[in-house]
Design an enzyme around this catalytic site. Structure first.
Site, PDB file in Angstrom:
ATOM      1  N   LYS A 239       0.815  -1.218   0.000  1.00  0.00           N
ATOM      2  CA  LYS A 239       0.000   0.000   0.000  1.00  0.00           C
ATOM      3  C   LYS A 239       0.849   1.270   0.000  1.00  0.00           C
ATOM      4  O   LYS A 239       2.040   1.260   0.311  1.00  0.00           O
ATOM      5  CB  LYS A 239      -0.980  -0.025   1.175  1.00  0.00           C
ATOM      6  CG  LYS A 239      -2.105  -1.028   0.951  1.00  0.00           C
ATOM      7  CD  LYS A 239      -3.217  -0.909   1.953  1.00  0.00           C
ATOM      8  CE  LYS A 239      -4.375  -1.842   1.578  1.00  0.00           C
ATOM      9  NZ  LYS A 239      -5.475  -1.776   2.561  1.00  0.00           N
ATOM     10  N   ARG A 273      -3.712  -9.914   5.291  1.00  0.00           N
ATOM     11  CA  ARG A 273      -4.194  -9.996   3.902  1.00  0.00           C
ATOM     12  C   ARG A 273      -3.085  -9.494   2.981  1.00  0.00           C
ATOM     13  O   ARG A 273      -2.638  -8.345   3.118  1.00  0.00           O
ATOM     14  CB  ARG A 273      -5.456  -9.149   3.753  1.00  0.00           C
ATOM     15  CG  ARG A 273      -6.069  -9.126   2.353  1.00  0.00           C
ATOM     16  CD  ARG A 273      -7.296  -8.224   2.338  1.00  0.00           C
ATOM     17  NE  ARG A 273      -7.940  -8.204   1.030  1.00  0.00           N
ATOM     18  CZ  ARG A 273      -7.623  -7.378   0.043  1.00  0.00           C
ATOM     19  NH1 ARG A 273      -6.643  -6.487   0.218  1.00  0.00           N
ATOM     20  NH2 ARG A 273      -8.268  -7.411  -1.114  1.00  0.00           N
TER      21      ARG A 273
END
Length: 295
Positions: A239, A273
């Site tokens: 991210k 995740r």
């Protein structure tokens, strides 16, 4: 506290998923990401056919993932809106193709969607988990859908508008407190409908309407979410907070993703995740060895 004692004493909260208990102990379960989309931020278009997505899911199983999270709509900034019908056409065939593997492999299927219609059709096809990145805010019917389908759920915190959340969110006074309270409010909606709290997993929503410091604060305060008693999921894979960290602007974000996963695992996260399952699983195996050594 000695580090060995910390390794020994830190415990995750268990998550009940359709009869399967995901304990998070001694290390988190690894959720592998399969984006059946042309435009997801990291791997959009790579697995944008049924056969490619199925092969990728099998690869993630082989690498050690025990949860597969299937997404049919990108949430990256500027992503195009996808209708429920199109999203169903992307994800439901993959669910149906994966279900027969349940007879020989131990895994669960998660659907990453904010639309109750997509969630309901996916559960009918054999999915186990509804992963709502809006934490029930996008679709008023989602809470009822989770209750009626007896799905396990992930409530992911998001502030701001879908697709533009990184530009238009209201700043936080205390990001940990506000995210925690918002997630508990969403969880209570499900509990009020009769949903078992043990089936509800909280995700602080790294990158979903947060700036760099917000994300770092949420990652550094896993315990604040563990104290709720709910299982906790962290999704930090590749991210943008990594690329915004000073000195990491040119990083491919893989090693920082692995380190972030270890950090939250040390604190008691139930699930991480990730896109890169092999690397995540290897890091968890090493942490598991350290924890066993501390007993």
């Amino acid at each position: 506290m000695a580090f060995a004692d910390y390794l020994k004493n830190c415990q995750a909260n268990a998550w009940n998923v359709c009869g399967t208990v995901i304990s998070g102990n001694p290390v988190p379960a690894v959720m592998g990401i399969v984006n059946v989309t042309p435009d997801s931020f990291f791997d959009g278009g790579t697995h944008n056919t049924l056969d490619a997505a199925f092969q990728h899911a099998q690869k993630l199983f082989d690498e050690g993932a025990t949860i597969i999270d299937i997404g049919g709509e990108s949430s990256r900034p500027g992503a195009a809106h996808v209708s429920a019908a199109e999203e169903i056409d992307r994800v439901v065939p993959l669910v149906k193709k994966l279900v027969p593997l349940l007879s020989t492999r131990n895994f669960t299927i998660s659907i990453d969607t904010v639309k109750s219609e997509v969630a309901r059709e996916s559960m009918k096809a054999g999915a186990h988990i509804i992963n709502d990145i809006s934490a029930l805010e996008f679709d008023p019917a989602m809470a009822k859908t989770i209750a009626e389908t007896h799905a396990a759920s992930v409530l992911n915190h998001m502030r701001g508008n879908f697709g533009t959340m990184q530009q238009d969110f209201k700043p936080y006074s205390d990001v940990v407190k506000e995210v925690r309270e918002s997630l508990l409010h969403s969880a209570q909606k499900l509990i009020d409908l009769g949903v078992d709290p043990k089936t509800i997993c909280l995700d602080p929503g790294i990158g979903f309407g947060k700036d760099l410091q917000n994300n770092l604060d949420l990652i550094a305060n896993v315990e604040a979410f563990l104290e709720t008693g709910f299982p906790v999921l962290y999704g930090m894979s590749r991210k943008s907070y990594i690329g915004k960290t000073p000195g990491l602007e040119k990083s491919d974000r893989l090693i920082p993703t692995v380190v972030s996963g270890i950090f939250t695992a040390l604190a008691g996260t139930t699930v991480i995740r990730v896109h890169d399952v092999k690397e995540a699983v290897e890091s968890m195996l090493l942490l598991k060895a350290f924890r066993h050594a501390s007993l």
